[in-house]
Write an enzyme that holds these catalytic residues in place. Structure first.
Site, short mmCIF file in Angstrom:
data_model
loop_
_atom_site.label_atom_id
_atom_site.label_comp_id
_atom_site.label_asym_id
_atom_site.label_seq_id
_atom_site.Cartn_x
_atom_site.Cartn_y
_atom_site.Cartn_z
NE ARG A 287 -3.47 2.64 2.34
CZ ARG A 287 -4.07 3.25 3.35
NH1 ARG A 287 -3.88 2.81 4.57
NH2 ARG A 287 -4.85 4.29 3.14
CG HIS A 288 -0.94 4.82 -1.28
ND1 HIS A 288 -1.26 5.65 -0.23
CD2 HIS A 288 -2.13 4.38 -1.76
CE1 HIS A 288 -2.56 5.74 -0.09
NE2 HIS A 288 -3.13 4.97 -1.00
CG HIS B 159 -5.81 2.89 -3.74
ND1 HIS B 159 -5.99 4.05 -3.03
CD2 HIS B 159 -5.80 3.26 -5.04
CE1 HIS B 159 -6.11 5.06 -3.85
NE2 HIS B 159 -5.99 4.61 -5.08
#
Length: 638
Positions: A364-365, A565
């Site tokens: 995830r970012h 995401h």
């Protein structure tokens, strides 16, 4: 029972005498329900069983319109079955994916025989008799094959039915209309014009060529059993939008609706003045009650999702289903025509059968500015003339140049300074992986806005194109090109915009000196993303994207790094593991718990021929929050 109701019941009973099935009214009346509400419940549930009607009455106990004398609307359709239906369903899916949703997607594949007409609740069974009589009369002359000829115009695409088969079908429709008029006292208008099976309607002109190509790929040589099906709908909500509840919602106020997953809500777009942002006013199909509901708890449904199937007559089998229960065990005609489970499993099997031994790291970012400063973050860092400035140290030092200026970032926010710092700490990835003798083959992100202001990292938040290298501070940008795959973009239902997201173009990325693989052809181009897509469409998209990502890497690949995401930690790993999608509610709860730089690592077990979820090659990152501080609010001595 009132005298008037007794007389009405006697009339209905006399008309139904001699039928093969006993009256479904009797058990409902024995429980004390008035005749008109019992008949209304039976009509609303397709007159399948008294139990279904009883459940409907229980759900509608607080329905303010329960006593209103509003009949259902009915329509007769000729529907394909078997292999032809499967191919049409595949066209529905592909046309929606490649060319966005059009009016044809609102209804299942069909040829309209008699358009919608009204029928009193106590005369519905007469319609079933009219269908049986019309079918029996035309059974011997009904065509063994219905010829379909493709017709295309600037706003319509479909199959035309012509010649003598069309004449027989129209005669069947006219016979039903005549019988319905005699038996049920209905004014039914049969189709006397060109019979057609619509494939696409009211689409964008530039999509016409693509739609035609997809339509020509539909094989018409398959034998097909055609079924005449009688459906009904609630005439009050013909021009409303239909929403489907994804999650359970318990009202916090008396003017709010209770939602259960799968509930359908009718929403009038012209009557939303009282609703605040993020809320809508709707009427529940399940209960008939009106109230406020959170819009992000719902998904857009198709028009026919709320239609009720009553009876059908299958030609070539001479099967009248008037005298038996609907074999589908459901009164609802689903607008989701695709065999989703079978399709998903076949995609997964194809994926597992074709990939060689590989490893996939899904991350995830890092933290984004909108997560800290809210939806109005852009207003906080914009000058009156539209330039960027840094009002807080947690805003990034600078932003890449966009062709239309800083406003392009409004729905595509960058990482915060802390998010960039998180990524730099994650630069240990390279040391950990190289120390273990592991090498990267490629880096994939849904957009490259996951890249940092200076491209010295590998990944950033996926719904922007410069974020990949900012998310994971890896010193690999000169060695490995970043592949932008919009197919792993966030579930668009969760995005604020109602249109396709605006990401940085390849030209803008090159100008920002990002090492983008311009030769990579994504499984889903950005234009194929559908706003407010369904959960199943999102899962299918991620599965197809994983097939593309994994199959296009060489046999001796190292680690495929995917930055996107938090939802992709589930939607992009379960296809590899051979697992079906989670329940939508469970998925939403899981995603909320995934922190920045959360990760999943999948390795292929070559000996057993399957993928396994194993420990990631780096430790997790845990830290606390730091609230904003304004010295003006500080009063010395207090």
């Amino acid at each position: 029972m009132a005298a008037g109701e007794t007389q009405l019941y006697a009339k209905v009973s006399n008309k139904l005498k001699g039928r093969s099935s006993p009256s479904l009214l009797e058990p409902l009346l024995a429980m004390g329900f008035p005749v008109h509400t019992a008949l209304k419940a039976l009509a609303a549930t397709g007159r399948k069983t008294a139990e279904e009607a009883l459940a409907w009455l229980h759900d509608h106990c607080n329905d303010p319109s329960l006593d209103d004398p509003i009949p259902q609307e009915y329509a007769l359709f000729l529907c394909p079955t078997g292999p032809l239906l499967e191919k049409l369903q595949e066209f529905w899916r592909e046309s929606k994916r490649q060319c966005a949703k059009n009016r044809a997607h609102e209804v299942f594949p069909h040829v309209t025989l008699c358009d919608f007409f009204t029928c009193e609740d106590q005369k519905v069974e007469c319609l079933y008799e009219a269908l049986k009589r019309a079918g029996d009369r035309l059974l011997g002359s009904f065509p063994t094959a219905v010829p379909l000829a493709l017709h295309s115009s600037i706003s319509y695409l479909g199959f035309f039915v012509s010649g003598s088969p069309a004449d027989v079908i129209r005669e069947f429709a006219m016979t039903f209309a005549t019988e319905a008029s005699l038996l049920a006292d209905c004014s039914v208008k049969p189709c006397t014009k060109q019979l057609h099976l619509t494939l696409a309607h009211k689409f964008y002109p530039h999509h016409q060529r693509t739609l035609e190509q997809l339509a020509r790929a539909i094989p018409l040589g398959h034998s097909c059993q055609w079924t005449a099906a009688l459906y009904s709908r609630d005439m009050r909500f013909v021009h409303y939008q239909t929403l489907r509840a994804l999650f359970q919602y318990k009202p916090q106020n008396v003017d709010e609706l209770t939602l259960s997953p799968g509930d359908y809500i009718f929403v009038d777009p012209t009557q939303q003045d009282e609703a605040s942002e993020g809320w809508v006013i709707g009427i529940s199909q399940r209960t008939g009650c009106r109230g406020f509901l959170p819009e992000n708890y719902t998904d857009r449904a198709s028009e026919s999702d709320t239609w009720v199937k009553h009876r059908m007559y299958t030609f070539s089998l001479a099967t009248d289903l008037n005298s038996r229960k609907d074999g589908e065990a459901s009164s609802r005609c689903s607008g989701e025509f695709l065999p989703q489970t079978a399709r998903s499993l076949s995609s997964l099997q194809a994926l597992q059968a074709t990939v060689a031994r590989k490893s996939v790291l899904v991350v995830r970012h890092g933290e984004r500015v909108d997560q800290i400063f809210g939806k109005a973050w852009l207003q906080q860092c914009s000058t009156p003339d539209g330039k960027y400035y840094r009002p807080d140290l947690n805003f990034p030092c600078s932003l890449p140049r966009r062709s239309r200026g800083i406003k392009d970032f409004e729905n595509d926010p960058p990482l915060s300074s802390c998010g960039i710092f998180q990524s730099r700490i994650a630069g240990m990835f390279e040391d950990c992986l190289v120390g273990k003798g592991t090498r990267y083959w490629t880096v994939v992100s849904e957009s490259a806005l996951c890249l940092p202001p200076q491209p010295s990292a590998v990944c950033r938040r996926p719904n922007s194109s410069w974020k990949v290298s900012e998310n994971l501070e890896l010193k690999l940008e000169k060695k490995i090109k970043i592949r932008v795959e919009p197919g792993i973009f966030e579930w668009t239902k969760w995005e604020a915009g109602k249109t396709t997201p605006t990401l940085m173009s390849l030209e803008e990325l090159k100008e920002a000196n990002f090492n983008i693989d311009t030769d990579y052809r994504p499984a889903f181009p950005l234009s194929a993303l559908m706003p407010a897509e369904s959960y199943q469409e999102y899962m299918d998209r991620c599965t197809a994207s994983m097939v593309q990502i994994v199959n296009t890497c060489p046999q001796d690949t190292g680690v495929i790094l995917i930055v996107s995401h938090g939802s992709t930690l589930d939607s992009c790993t379960r296809p590899l593991l051979g697992l079906p999608p989670r329940e939508c509610g469970d998925f939403a709860q899981l995603v909320r718990k995934i922190p920045s730089l959360g990760m999943c690592f999948c390795e292929e077990n070559k000996e057993e021929g399957k993928w396994e979820l194993v420990n990631p090659p780096v430790k997790t990152l845990t830290h606390g929050a730091n609230a904003a501080f304004n010295w003006r609010n500080w009063i010395s001595g207090n």
